[in-house]
Design a protein around this motif. Structure first.
Motif, PDB file in Angstrom:
ATOM      1  N   GLN A 187      58.822  30.820  36.384  1.00 63.64           N
ATOM      2  CA  GLN A 187      57.890  31.873  36.829  1.00 63.64           C
ATOM      3  C   GLN A 187      58.086  33.165  36.041  1.00 63.64           C
ATOM      4  OE1 GLN A 187      56.240  29.226  38.678  1.00 63.64           O
ATOM      5  NE2 GLN A 187      55.424  31.212  39.270  1.00 63.64           N
ATOM      6  N   ARG A 188      58.746  33.070  34.907  1.00 59.53           N
ATOM      7  CA  ARG A 188      58.938  34.236  34.051  1.00 59.53           C
ATOM      8  C   ARG A 188      57.967  34.159  32.875  1.00 59.53           C
ATOM      9  NH1 ARG A 188      64.209  36.377  35.257  1.00 59.53           N
ATOM     10  NH2 ARG A 188      65.373  34.946  36.614  1.00 59.53           N
ATOM     11  N   GLU A 240      61.067  37.198  37.777  1.00 63.11           N
ATOM     12  CA  GLU A 240      60.252  36.097  38.252  1.00 63.11           C
ATOM     13  C   GLU A 240      59.059  36.627  39.041  1.00 63.11           C
ATOM     14  OE1 GLU A 240      62.178  32.987  40.280  1.00 63.11           O
ATOM     15  OE2 GLU A 240      63.438  32.389  38.584  1.00 63.11           O
ATOM     16  N   GLU A 251      56.018  34.929  41.411  1.00 67.03           N
ATOM     17  CA  GLU A 251      55.510  33.683  41.990  1.00 67.03           C
ATOM     18  C   GLU A 251      54.031  33.440  41.671  1.00 67.03           C
ATOM     19  OE1 GLU A 251      54.360  35.404  46.439  1.00 67.03           O
ATOM     20  OE2 GLU A 251      56.110  34.104  46.173  1.00 67.03           O
TER      21      GLU A 251
END
Length: 268
Positions: free
Chosen positions: A72-73, A103, A105
């Protein structure tokens, strides 16, 4: 990533191959997902002012941008360089940014099921075989018509003819790869009116996919002059509540602000 000779529809397959090469490199370096846009563009721009040629510019650009994800980066990088080394370095730069990003989401590609399956042909590409000399002649004719339209037109702030063509391909790690070629041609004129110590400036223009379908150069100049003259003698009005009519060119800007306000990125 080799240089692309054409900027027309025939460039699409070569750019698609480059997109696939970049995606493969991103996966090789450890990206869990990525999206890539590759483009090549070229154009001609000519400007005149007060009956004199100010600029004649040619441009040609090629490059790509990549956004990749590590879980999620997210990281992004772009380059105008070409060659395998440029691909490796640009992917590595985006990957380094992703590894240091927080991160999120909500980060990531749209679901694979949402990728387009049917791509309509929109007839966007119409090359215009206009020489620099012909472009200058049109711009000068446009400005001359503006000066002749009204004696209160005292100065010019530039008349410009642009012709642009390019090809763009987008692809992502879901397996979607598609592109298109397009053209954009325009002629614009900015004039300055003066009367009674007051000066006002206004413009007019036309834009078309097909250069041959642009409005007549003299007509564009005359309209620019009329709009500049119409601004002379403006006066304030008392504060009041009244209906407001927006001209077409301002109305599009009004809707543009609305569309920006409801865009997903801004809402997020």
């Amino acid at each position: 990533m080799s240089a692309v000779d054409s900027v027309g529809p025939e460039a699409v397959p070569q750019l698609q191959a480059q997109v696939e090469q970049i995606i493969a490199e991103a996966k090789k370096q450890g990206a869990s997902a990525c999206e890539v846009a590759v483009s090549v563009e070229q154009g001609l721009s000519t400007s005149v002012r007060q009956g004199e040629v100010e600029t004649v510019e040619f441009n040609r650009d090629q490059g790509f941008g990549i956004t990749l994800y590590v879980g999620q980066r997210k990281g992004s990088a772009s380059t105008s360089a070409s060659g395998d080394a440029a691909i490796r370095e640009t992917v590595a730069a985006a990957l380094a940014i992703a590894k240091h990003a927080s991160e999120d989401e909500a980060a990531g590609l749209a679901d694979a099921a949402l990728m387009a399956r049917e791509l309509p042909q929109l007839d966007l590409y119409h090359a215009w075989a206009i020489s620099p000399e012909q472009a200058i002649e049109q711009a000068l004719r446009c400005e001359a018509a503006a000066f002749a339209a009204d004696q209160r037109i005292k100065n010019a702030d530039g008349t410009t003819l642009n012709t642009h063509q390019g090809c763009r391909v987008y692809g992502n790690s879901h397996g979607f790869v598609a592109g298109y070629a397009s053209t954009r041609h325009s002629l614009s004129c900015v004039m300055i009116a003066e009367d009674g110590g007051q000066m006002q400036r206004d413009y007019w223009y036309d834009v078309n996919r097909q250069g041959e379908l642009l409005a007549d150069a003299a007509g564009i100049g005359q309209r620019a002059a009329q709009r500049a003259v119409s601004r002379l003698g403006a006066r304030p009005v008392p504060t009041c509540e009244v209906p407001v009519l927006f001209s077409a060119e301002l109305a599009t800007g009004l809707f543009g602000h609305f569309l920006a306000a409801i865009s997903g990125g801004n809402l997020y």
